[in-house]
Design a protein around this motif. Structure first.
Motif, mmCIF file in Angstrom:
data_model
loop_
_atom_site.group_PDB
_atom_site.id
_atom_site.type_symbol
_atom_site.label_atom_id
_atom_site.label_comp_id
_atom_site.label_asym_id
_atom_site.label_seq_id
_atom_site.Cartn_x
_atom_site.Cartn_y
_atom_site.Cartn_z
ATOM 1 N N ASN A 124 -51.626 25.624 -13.914
ATOM 2 C CA ASN A 124 -50.611 25.670 -12.867
ATOM 3 C C ASN A 124 -51.213 25.197 -11.548
ATOM 4 O OD1 ASN A 124 -48.108 26.442 -13.861
ATOM 5 N ND2 ASN A 124 -48.673 28.600 -13.966
ATOM 6 N N PHE B 266 -52.257 25.197 -8.141
ATOM 7 C CA PHE B 266 -52.321 26.138 -7.021
ATOM 8 C C PHE B 266 -52.985 25.503 -5.805
ATOM 9 C CE2 PHE B 266 -56.082 26.591 -9.695
ATOM 10 C CZ PHE B 266 -57.113 26.478 -8.776
ATOM 11 N N GLN C 41 -43.314 25.948 -8.827
ATOM 12 C CA GLN C 41 -44.170 26.876 -8.082
ATOM 13 C C GLN C 41 -43.354 27.822 -7.211
ATOM 14 O OE1 GLN C 41 -47.678 26.490 -8.738
ATOM 15 N NE2 GLN C 41 -46.548 25.335 -10.284
#
Length: 357
Positions: A100, A102, A198
Protein backbone atom coordinates in the motif's frame (compact mmCIF):
# COMPACT_ATOMS: atom_id res chain seq x y z
CA UNK A 1 -22.06 -29.75 -10.33
CA UNK A 2 -19.31 -27.34 -9.32
CA UNK A 3 -16.46 -28.91 -7.32
CA UNK A 4 -14.10 -27.29 -4.85
CA UNK A 5 -10.51 -27.94 -3.81
CA UNK A 6 -10.07 -30.86 -1.46
CA UNK A 7 -7.19 -30.96 1.00
CA UNK A 8 -5.47 -34.07 2.33
CA UNK A 9 -4.92 -33.61 6.01
CA UNK A 10 -7.19 -30.57 6.10
CA UNK A 11 -8.30 -31.51 9.58
CA UNK A 12 -4.94 -30.24 10.74
CA UNK A 13 -5.76 -26.67 9.75
CA UNK A 14 -6.34 -24.12 12.48
CA UNK A 15 -6.80 -20.39 12.91
CA UNK A 16 -4.18 -18.37 14.75
CA UNK A 17 -5.17 -14.71 15.12
CA UNK A 18 -6.05 -13.44 11.67
CA UNK A 19 -3.71 -15.87 9.92
CA UNK A 20 -4.04 -19.54 9.25
CA UNK A 21 -1.54 -22.16 10.36
CA UNK A 22 -1.54 -25.84 9.57
CA UNK A 23 -0.08 -28.78 11.41
CA UNK A 24 3.23 -30.18 10.17
CA UNK A 25 1.33 -33.18 8.78
CA UNK A 26 -1.07 -30.97 6.85
CA UNK A 27 1.75 -28.82 5.51
CA UNK A 28 3.38 -31.91 4.03
CA UNK A 29 0.32 -32.77 1.96
CA UNK A 30 -0.11 -31.97 -1.70
CA UNK A 31 -2.50 -29.17 -2.66
CA UNK A 32 -5.30 -30.38 -4.91
CA UNK A 33 -6.41 -27.97 -7.61
CA UNK A 34 -9.66 -26.05 -7.53
CA UNK A 35 -11.91 -27.35 -10.28
CA UNK A 36 -15.14 -26.11 -11.81
CA UNK A 37 -17.24 -28.94 -13.20
CA UNK A 38 -14.10 -31.03 -13.60
CA UNK A 39 -11.98 -28.27 -15.15
CA UNK A 40 -9.01 -27.28 -12.96
CA UNK A 41 -8.04 -23.64 -12.63
CA UNK A 42 -5.06 -21.84 -11.13
CA UNK A 43 -6.63 -19.46 -8.63
CA UNK A 44 -4.99 -16.01 -8.65
CA UNK A 45 -5.69 -13.41 -5.97
CA UNK A 46 -4.79 -10.00 -7.43
CA UNK A 47 -5.37 -8.13 -4.17
CA UNK A 48 -2.96 -9.30 -1.47
CA UNK A 49 -0.62 -7.12 0.55
CA UNK A 50 2.84 -7.28 1.98
CA UNK A 51 5.40 -4.97 3.57
CA UNK A 52 9.17 -5.17 3.84
CA UNK A 53 10.97 -4.65 7.13
CA UNK A 54 14.01 -3.47 5.16
CA UNK A 55 12.26 -0.12 4.67
CA UNK A 56 12.07 0.57 8.42
CA UNK A 57 15.46 2.36 8.62
CA UNK A 58 14.10 4.77 5.99
CA UNK A 59 11.13 5.44 8.28
CA UNK A 60 13.20 6.24 11.37
CA UNK A 61 12.30 2.72 12.48
CA UNK A 62 8.72 3.87 13.07
CA UNK A 63 6.99 0.53 12.74
CA UNK A 64 3.55 2.14 13.01
CA UNK A 65 3.93 3.47 9.46
CA UNK A 66 3.78 -0.11 8.18
CA UNK A 67 1.83 -1.83 10.96
CA UNK A 68 -1.16 -0.02 12.39
CA UNK A 69 -3.92 -1.13 14.71
CA UNK A 70 -5.71 -3.30 12.15
CA UNK A 71 -6.23 -7.05 12.28
CA UNK A 72 -3.77 -8.87 10.09
CA UNK A 73 -1.35 -5.95 9.78
CA UNK A 74 1.59 -7.84 11.33
CA UNK A 75 1.16 -10.58 8.73
CA UNK A 76 1.98 -8.11 5.98
CA UNK A 77 5.58 -8.98 6.87
CA UNK A 78 5.52 -12.27 5.03
CA UNK A 79 6.29 -15.42 6.97
CA UNK A 80 6.44 -17.92 4.11
CA UNK A 81 5.06 -20.94 5.96
CA UNK A 82 2.28 -18.91 7.52
CA UNK A 83 1.40 -17.20 4.23
CA UNK A 84 1.37 -20.46 2.25
CA UNK A 85 -0.80 -22.10 4.91
CA UNK A 86 -3.26 -19.22 4.71
CA UNK A 87 -3.32 -19.35 0.91
CA UNK A 88 -3.93 -23.11 0.97
CA UNK A 89 -6.78 -22.66 3.42
CA UNK A 90 -8.26 -19.95 1.18
CA UNK A 91 -7.76 -22.18 -1.90
CA UNK A 92 -5.52 -19.53 -3.47
CA UNK A 93 -2.71 -20.85 -5.68
CA UNK A 94 -1.04 -17.49 -6.34
CA UNK A 95 -1.10 -14.04 -4.80
CA UNK A 96 -0.20 -10.91 -6.75
CA UNK A 97 1.42 -8.92 -3.97
CA UNK A 98 1.37 -5.15 -3.51
CA UNK A 99 2.56 -2.64 -0.93
CA UNK A 100 0.00 0.00 0.00
CA UNK A 101 1.59 3.33 -1.06
CA UNK A 102 2.23 5.26 2.16
CA UNK A 103 5.08 7.43 0.76
CA UNK A 104 3.26 9.92 -1.50
CA UNK A 105 3.50 12.77 1.01
CA UNK A 106 7.06 11.99 2.06
CA UNK A 107 10.15 13.79 0.81
CA UNK A 108 10.85 12.80 -2.79
CA UNK A 109 14.31 11.36 -2.10
CA UNK A 110 13.12 9.41 0.93
CA UNK A 111 10.18 8.09 -1.07
CA UNK A 112 12.48 7.04 -3.90
CA UNK A 113 14.64 5.07 -1.46
CA UNK A 114 11.56 3.33 -0.03
CA UNK A 115 10.34 2.46 -3.52
CA UNK A 116 13.76 1.10 -4.51
CA UNK A 117 13.83 -1.23 -1.51
CA UNK A 118 10.21 -2.28 -2.04
CA UNK A 119 10.81 -3.20 -5.67
CA UNK A 120 14.07 -5.03 -5.06
CA UNK A 121 12.59 -7.07 -2.20
CA UNK A 122 9.36 -7.71 -4.13
CA UNK A 123 11.31 -8.98 -7.14
CA UNK A 124 13.45 -11.16 -4.89
CA UNK A 125 10.44 -12.67 -3.10
CA UNK A 126 8.53 -13.35 -6.31
CA UNK A 127 11.56 -14.88 -8.06
CA UNK A 128 12.22 -17.20 -5.12
CA UNK A 129 8.59 -18.35 -4.96
CA UNK A 130 7.46 -17.86 -8.55
CA UNK A 131 4.86 -20.61 -8.30
CA UNK A 132 3.02 -18.80 -5.48
CA UNK A 133 3.76 -15.08 -5.85
CA UNK A 134 3.74 -12.42 -8.54
CA UNK A 135 4.14 -8.76 -7.69
CA UNK A 136 3.19 -5.17 -8.43
CA UNK A 137 5.95 -2.61 -8.10
CA UNK A 138 5.88 0.63 -6.13
CA UNK A 139 6.29 4.03 -7.83
CA UNK A 140 7.52 7.44 -6.65
CA UNK A 141 4.55 9.14 -8.26
CA UNK A 142 5.31 12.53 -6.73
CA UNK A 143 8.07 12.55 -9.37
CA UNK A 144 6.40 11.17 -12.53
CA UNK A 145 9.62 11.11 -14.56
CA UNK A 146 11.29 8.98 -11.90
CA UNK A 147 8.17 6.80 -11.77
CA UNK A 148 8.53 6.14 -15.50
CA UNK A 149 12.08 4.86 -14.91
CA UNK A 150 10.99 2.76 -11.93
CA UNK A 151 8.16 1.19 -13.90
CA UNK A 152 10.43 0.30 -16.83
CA UNK A 153 12.98 -1.27 -14.49
CA UNK A 154 10.27 -3.21 -12.65
CA UNK A 155 8.79 -4.69 -15.81
CA UNK A 156 11.85 -5.19 -18.00
CA UNK A 157 14.46 -6.17 -15.40
CA UNK A 158 12.73 -7.21 -12.19
CA UNK A 159 9.95 -9.33 -13.65
CA UNK A 160 7.09 -7.55 -11.88
CA UNK A 161 3.63 -7.36 -13.43
CA UNK A 162 2.70 -3.71 -13.11
CA UNK A 163 2.35 -1.11 -10.39
CA UNK A 164 0.22 -0.71 -7.30
CA UNK A 165 -0.86 2.92 -7.05
CA UNK A 166 -3.13 4.88 -4.71
CA UNK A 167 -6.13 6.90 -5.85
CA UNK A 168 -4.34 10.27 -6.03
CA UNK A 169 -0.96 11.74 -5.13
CA UNK A 170 -0.93 14.58 -2.62
CA UNK A 171 -3.32 17.09 -4.24
CA UNK A 172 -3.02 15.72 -7.78
CA UNK A 173 -5.59 13.51 -9.45
CA UNK A 174 -4.41 10.72 -11.75
CA UNK A 175 -6.15 12.53 -14.61
CA UNK A 176 -3.65 15.40 -14.26
CA UNK A 177 -1.44 15.70 -17.37
CA UNK A 178 1.67 15.46 -15.17
CA UNK A 179 0.98 11.71 -14.95
CA UNK A 180 0.55 11.18 -18.69
CA UNK A 181 4.15 9.96 -19.14
CA UNK A 182 3.56 7.26 -16.51
CA UNK A 183 0.35 6.02 -18.09
CA UNK A 184 1.98 6.16 -21.53
CA UNK A 185 4.85 4.00 -20.30
CA UNK A 186 2.44 1.57 -18.62
CA UNK A 187 0.48 1.27 -21.87
CA UNK A 188 3.70 0.75 -23.85
CA UNK A 189 4.92 -1.98 -21.48
CA UNK A 190 1.52 -3.66 -21.07
CA UNK A 191 1.93 -3.06 -17.34
CA UNK A 192 -1.18 -3.37 -15.18
CA UNK A 193 -2.03 -0.55 -12.76
CA UNK A 194 -3.69 -1.74 -9.56
CA UNK A 195 -5.58 1.18 -8.02
CA UNK A 196 -5.81 0.77 -4.26
CA UNK A 197 -7.40 3.73 -2.41
CA UNK A 198 -5.84 5.61 0.46
CA UNK A 199 -9.02 7.28 1.71
CA UNK A 200 -10.19 10.86 1.23
CA UNK A 201 -8.23 12.98 3.70
CA UNK A 202 -10.38 16.10 3.27
CA UNK A 203 -13.36 14.12 4.64
CA UNK A 204 -11.58 12.83 7.75
CA UNK A 205 -13.39 15.26 10.09
CA UNK A 206 -16.82 14.06 8.94
CA UNK A 207 -15.76 10.43 8.96
CA UNK A 208 -14.47 10.42 12.55
CA UNK A 209 -16.36 8.38 15.13
CA UNK A 210 -17.74 4.88 15.30
CA UNK A 211 -17.61 2.50 12.37
CA UNK A 212 -14.16 3.20 10.87
CA UNK A 213 -15.89 5.27 8.20
CA UNK A 214 -12.58 6.60 6.90
CA UNK A 215 -12.10 3.10 5.50
CA UNK A 216 -15.64 1.78 5.09
CA UNK A 217 -16.73 4.87 3.13
CA UNK A 218 -13.51 6.76 2.43
CA UNK A 219 -11.62 3.98 0.64
CA UNK A 220 -14.35 3.05 -1.85
CA UNK A 221 -14.99 6.75 -2.42
CA UNK A 222 -11.31 7.34 -3.21
CA UNK A 223 -11.43 4.74 -5.98
CA UNK A 224 -14.74 6.13 -7.24
CA UNK A 225 -13.26 9.61 -7.59
CA UNK A 226 -10.05 8.37 -9.23
CA UNK A 227 -11.89 6.34 -11.89
CA UNK A 228 -14.47 9.07 -12.49
CA UNK A 229 -11.78 11.70 -13.02
CA UNK A 230 -9.90 9.44 -15.42
CA UNK A 231 -13.12 8.85 -17.36
CA UNK A 232 -14.41 12.45 -17.50
CA UNK A 233 -11.01 14.08 -18.10
CA UNK A 234 -10.37 11.79 -21.08
CA UNK A 235 -7.51 9.74 -19.61
CA UNK A 236 -8.99 6.46 -20.82
CA UNK A 237 -9.48 7.95 -24.28
CA UNK A 238 -5.90 9.20 -24.44
CA UNK A 239 -4.55 5.85 -23.21
CA UNK A 240 -7.12 3.42 -24.54
CA UNK A 241 -4.83 0.44 -24.04
CA UNK A 242 -4.21 1.17 -20.36
CA UNK A 243 -4.84 -1.84 -18.12
CA UNK A 244 -6.36 -0.87 -14.78
CA UNK A 245 -7.61 -3.08 -11.95
CA UNK A 246 -9.74 -1.28 -9.37
CA UNK A 247 -9.72 -2.61 -5.82
CA UNK A 248 -12.86 -3.33 -3.78
CA UNK A 249 -15.02 -3.86 -6.84
CA UNK A 250 -14.29 -0.33 -8.08
CA UNK A 251 -15.67 1.38 -5.02
CA UNK A 252 -19.11 2.95 -5.41
CA UNK A 253 -18.84 3.69 -9.13
CA UNK A 254 -20.26 0.44 -10.57
CA UNK A 255 -23.18 0.62 -8.14
CA UNK A 256 -24.32 4.03 -9.37
CA UNK A 257 -22.52 4.48 -12.66
CA UNK A 258 -25.60 5.31 -14.72
CA UNK A 259 -25.87 8.68 -12.97
CA UNK A 260 -22.58 9.58 -14.68
CA UNK A 261 -24.24 9.23 -18.08
CA UNK A 262 -26.79 11.89 -17.17
CA UNK A 263 -24.68 14.48 -15.35
CA UNK A 264 -23.59 16.57 -18.35
CA UNK A 265 -27.07 16.37 -19.88
CA UNK A 266 -28.66 17.78 -16.73
CA UNK A 267 -25.94 20.28 -15.85
CA UNK A 268 -24.01 21.15 -19.02
CA UNK A 269 -22.56 24.27 -17.40
CA UNK A 270 -20.65 21.97 -15.06
CA UNK A 271 -18.97 20.08 -17.90
CA UNK A 272 -16.09 21.20 -20.11
CA UNK A 273 -17.25 21.45 -23.75
CA UNK A 274 -13.64 20.97 -24.85
CA UNK A 275 -13.55 17.46 -23.37
CA UNK A 276 -15.35 15.27 -25.88
CA UNK A 277 -15.50 11.68 -24.66
CA UNK A 278 -15.42 8.90 -27.24
CA UNK A 279 -18.28 7.06 -25.55
CA UNK A 280 -20.71 7.19 -22.64
CA UNK A 281 -19.09 7.27 -19.20
CA UNK A 282 -20.53 3.88 -18.24
CA UNK A 283 -18.99 2.27 -21.30
CA UNK A 284 -15.48 2.90 -19.97
CA UNK A 285 -16.19 0.47 -17.13
CA UNK A 286 -15.96 -2.36 -19.65
CA UNK A 287 -12.28 -1.58 -20.25
CA UNK A 288 -11.42 -1.63 -16.53
CA UNK A 289 -11.02 -4.74 -14.37
CA UNK A 290 -12.51 -5.00 -10.88
CA UNK A 291 -11.60 -7.29 -8.02
CA UNK A 292 -14.24 -9.47 -6.38
CA UNK A 293 -13.81 -7.96 -2.91
CA UNK A 294 -17.49 -7.14 -2.52
CA UNK A 295 -19.35 -9.10 0.02
CA UNK A 296 -22.29 -11.00 -1.43
CA UNK A 297 -23.34 -12.94 -4.52
CA UNK A 298 -25.86 -10.16 -5.21
CA UNK A 299 -23.05 -7.60 -5.28
CA UNK A 300 -21.17 -9.75 -7.78
CA UNK A 301 -24.34 -10.14 -9.86
CA UNK A 302 -24.76 -6.37 -10.06
CA UNK A 303 -21.07 -5.77 -10.86
CA UNK A 304 -21.31 -8.45 -13.54
CA UNK A 305 -24.39 -6.79 -15.04
CA UNK A 306 -22.64 -3.41 -15.12
CA UNK A 307 -19.14 -4.33 -16.35
CA UNK A 308 -19.36 -7.91 -17.63
CA UNK A 309 -18.04 -11.09 -16.01
CA UNK A 310 -14.93 -10.81 -18.18
CA UNK A 311 -13.82 -7.76 -16.15
CA UNK A 312 -13.93 -9.38 -12.69
CA UNK A 313 -10.87 -10.93 -11.03
CA UNK A 314 -10.34 -12.59 -7.68
CA UNK A 315 -9.37 -10.37 -4.73
CA UNK A 316 -9.18 -10.89 -0.96
CA UNK A 317 -7.17 -8.00 0.65
CA UNK A 318 -5.16 -10.59 2.60
CA UNK A 319 -3.75 -10.42 5.27
CA UNK A 320 -6.54 -8.08 6.31
CA UNK A 321 -9.59 -10.23 7.11
CA UNK A 322 -12.12 -8.63 4.78
CA UNK A 323 -12.69 -11.79 2.75
CA UNK A 324 -11.18 -14.95 4.20
CA UNK A 325 -12.85 -17.30 1.70
CA UNK A 326 -12.51 -15.51 -1.66
CA UNK A 327 -12.73 -18.65 -3.79
CA UNK A 328 -15.84 -19.91 -2.00
CA UNK A 329 -17.36 -16.47 -2.57
CA UNK A 330 -17.14 -17.01 -6.33
CA UNK A 331 -18.49 -20.55 -6.13
CA UNK A 332 -21.54 -19.14 -4.31
CA UNK A 333 -22.39 -16.76 -7.20
CA UNK A 334 -25.20 -18.32 -9.23
CA UNK A 335 -25.07 -15.43 -11.70
CA UNK A 336 -21.74 -16.77 -12.98
CA UNK A 337 -21.78 -19.84 -15.19
CA UNK A 338 -18.98 -22.40 -14.97
CA UNK A 339 -16.80 -20.78 -17.64
CA UNK A 340 -17.21 -17.37 -16.03
CA UNK A 341 -16.23 -18.80 -12.63
CA UNK A 342 -13.07 -20.24 -14.19
CA UNK A 343 -12.31 -16.81 -15.62
CA UNK A 344 -12.88 -14.92 -12.36
CA UNK A 345 -10.96 -17.47 -10.28
CA UNK A 346 -7.84 -17.19 -12.36
CA UNK A 347 -7.99 -17.36 -16.13
CA UNK A 348 -8.68 -13.64 -16.65
CA UNK A 349 -5.90 -12.59 -14.26
CA UNK A 350 -3.47 -15.05 -15.85
CA UNK A 351 -4.07 -13.53 -19.28
CA UNK A 352 -4.07 -9.93 -18.02
CA UNK A 353 -0.85 -10.32 -16.03
CA UNK A 354 0.90 -12.77 -18.35
CA UNK A 355 1.01 -15.53 -15.73
CA UNK A 356 1.30 -19.15 -16.83
CA UNK A 357 -2.05 -20.81 -16.19
Amino acid sequence: MTSRREFLGAAGALFCGCGLLRSAHAQAQRRVAVAVNGKPVKTIDVHAHCAFAETLPLLDNDRSVLVNNVRGAEEAFVDINQRFAAMDQQKVDMEVLSVNPFWYRRDRDNAAQIVKVNNEKMAELCAKHSDRFAGFCSLTLQDPQLAVQELETAIRRQGLKGAAIGDSVADWEFSDPRFHPVWQKAEELGAVLFIHPQGVAELNRRLRGNGWLANAIGNPLGTTIALSKMIFEGTFDRFSGLKVIAAHGGGFLPSYADRSDHACLVGPANCDPNVKLAKKPTEYLRQIWFDSLIFSPEAIRHLQAQVGASQIVLGSDYPYPWAMAPVDHIFACDSLNDEQKLDVLGRTAAKLLNIAA
